[in-house]
Design a protein around this motif. Structure first.
Motif, PDB file in Angstrom:
ATOM      1  N   GLU A  43      35.671  48.928  41.872  1.00  0.00           N
ATOM      2  CA  GLU A  43      35.523  50.585  41.914  1.00  0.00           C
ATOM      3  C   GLU A  43      36.338  51.108  40.712  1.00  0.00           C
ATOM      4  N   SER A  44      35.856  52.042  40.392  1.00  0.00           N
ATOM      5  CA  SER A  44      36.424  52.759  38.956  1.00  0.00           C
ATOM      6  C   SER A  44      37.737  53.172  39.782  1.00  0.00           C
ATOM      7  N   GLU A  45      37.926  53.878  40.767  1.00  0.00           N
ATOM      8  CA  GLU A  45      39.077  54.370  41.233  1.00  0.00           C
ATOM      9  C   GLU A  45      40.395  53.527  41.116  1.00  0.00           C
ATOM     10  N   LEU A  46      40.023  52.492  41.574  1.00  0.00           N
ATOM     11  CA  LEU A  46      41.041  51.240  41.678  1.00  0.00           C
ATOM     12  C   LEU A  46      41.400  50.915  40.284  1.00  0.00           C
ATOM     13  N   TYR A  47      40.408  50.498  39.601  1.00  0.00           N
ATOM     14  CA  TYR A  47      40.499  50.105  38.093  1.00  0.00           C
ATOM     15  C   TYR A  47      41.426  51.209  37.185  1.00  0.00           C
ATOM     16  N   GLU A  48      41.171  52.624  37.444  1.00  0.00           N
ATOM     17  CA  GLU A  48      42.003  53.616  36.742  1.00  0.00           C
ATOM     18  C   GLU A  48      43.293  53.608  37.086  1.00  0.00           C
TER      19      GLU A  48
END
Length: 388
Positions: free
Chosen positions: A204-209
């Motif tokens: 997920e992009s949210e976790l990555y960011e």
């Protein structure tokens, strides 16, 4: 004094490198910027590593322990929470959680694959459980079908400790295609290495960011005014390490193919030795990179096993005693330890207790050797065990 005629032939060296690593180091040197915010090697490696593992996002970090710690942090692990970990694993699996203030809860492992026992993990879930950490031991996948169902049913997130599992597959799916966060290590002995280093893959992009912020002291990529948005630390990988890892990744497939050819032969030969049982394999784990060639000698004492390892090393095999069960390490009890005693945990982890004492492993470079060398290994193990 050992008989020179019974010495193991020289196995391929580790780490391996050639002109690709040299070219990468020069490329990183001459670009003029040696950290990730000014160079291109880390960014490029992250894209290549993510694509190789079927993940939309990868973040390169300083080492595998930091990879675990960062992954746990972005999943909300901290004081007042618990993380379920296999009792038989390298201690970073538990200490990454404990250094965040979470209690690490050891559970038993399967006696054949040495991977986490899913029923034991399920029994250990409490309202404080924030994550379950399967370790893909020696490159063999944990039972991801059962673990994914357990995660869905319980609402507890999975984090794959994939420090041994570069390039592994579960029913044709790569680590990054399984929908959970995964952490990798590039320490000197690992399947690909820059001496140290690690990576986390994210679905997920949210976790990555969030992870990007926390691995860079909470600072956004384009920040020029020191607006640190989160707490964090400096887990950034440098450009030189990333350039080496790009070369290492490029040759990983060929090395895995060789080890996948050699292990069935060696396992069969070891199984012919009275008292020796090689690590088993769940056929759903349809690609195993074989970080370790592991085998057990049930009934052997820990002291005799340790003497056997010393004798195997003397005869030229890169042999090691298996990891100590984490609850039998002093460091496990230093902070955020469970309320149970060592004996309490040992009673509910009989498989881990046994493997702790009776397991031996050989470095994966042995599996890059020839077919003849697999026979030599088995002969040396059989002869040495008979004398131990």
């Amino acid at each position: 004094m050992s008989d020179p005629a019974r010495q193991a032939p020289e196995f391929p060296a580790w780490p391996q490198f050639d002109e690709a690593e040299r070219a990468g180091l020069i490329r990183a040197l001459e670009q003029g910027q040696w950290w990730r915010n000014g160079g291109s090697e880390v960014d490029t490696f992250e894209r290549e590593f993510a694509a190789y593992h079927g993940s939309p996002y990868a973040l390169a970090v300083t080492n595998g322990t930091h990879a675990l710690e960062l992954a746990l942090e972005v999943l909300g692990v901290g004081p007042g929470t618990e993380v379920i970990v296999p009792a038989f694993t390298f201690i970073s699996s538990s200490q990454a959680a404990q250094r965040l203030g979470a209690v690490a809860v050891p559970v038993d492992v399967d006696p054949e694959t040495y991977c986490i026992d899913v029923a034991a993990a399920e029994a250990a879930i409490t309202p404080r459980t924030r994550a379950i950490m399967p370790v893909h031991m020696a490159g063999h996948f944990s039972d991801m079908d059962a673990l994914e169902k357990l995660s869905a049913d319980s609402g507890v997130r999975l984090i794959q400790d994939a420090a041994h599992a570069h390039g592994a597959q579960w029913q044709g799916k790569r680590v990054g295609e399984l929908g959970s966060v995964a952490a990798f290590s590039f320490q000197n002995g690992k399947l690909m290495t820059a001496g140290e280093g690690g990576a986390v893959t994210f679905p997920e992009s949210e976790l990555y960011e969030e992870a990007f912020l926390r691995h860079s002291c909470g600072r956004p990529r384009d920040d020029r005014t020191y607006r640190h948005r989160t707490s964090g630390s400096n887990f950034r990988l440098n450009e030189f390490s990333a350039s080496v890892l790009r070369a290492q990744l490029a040759r990983l497939d060929g090395q895995i193919e060789t080890r996948e050819l050699r292990w069935p032969l060696l396992a069969d030969l070891l199984a012919e030795i009275p008292g020796v049982i090689p690590q088993g394999r769940d056929r759903r784990a349809d690609r195993n990179p074989h970080y370790m060639a592991m085998f057990r000698i049930p009934g052997i004492t820990e002291e005799r096993r340790n003497a056997l390892v010393d004798a195997l090393i003397e005869r030229g095999l890169p042999a090691f005693a298996a990891f100590r069960a984490i609850y039998r390490c002093d460091g496990f009890w230093e902070t955020a330890a469970p309320s149970e005693s060592v004996d309490d945990i040992a009673r509910r982890c009989p498989n881990s207790e046994a493997i702790n004492a009776d397991c031996v492993w050989l470095h994966h470079r042995t599996l890059l050797g020839t077919e003849r060398q697999m026979h030599d290994i088995a002969t040396i193990v059989a002869d040495t065990l008979a004398e131990a």
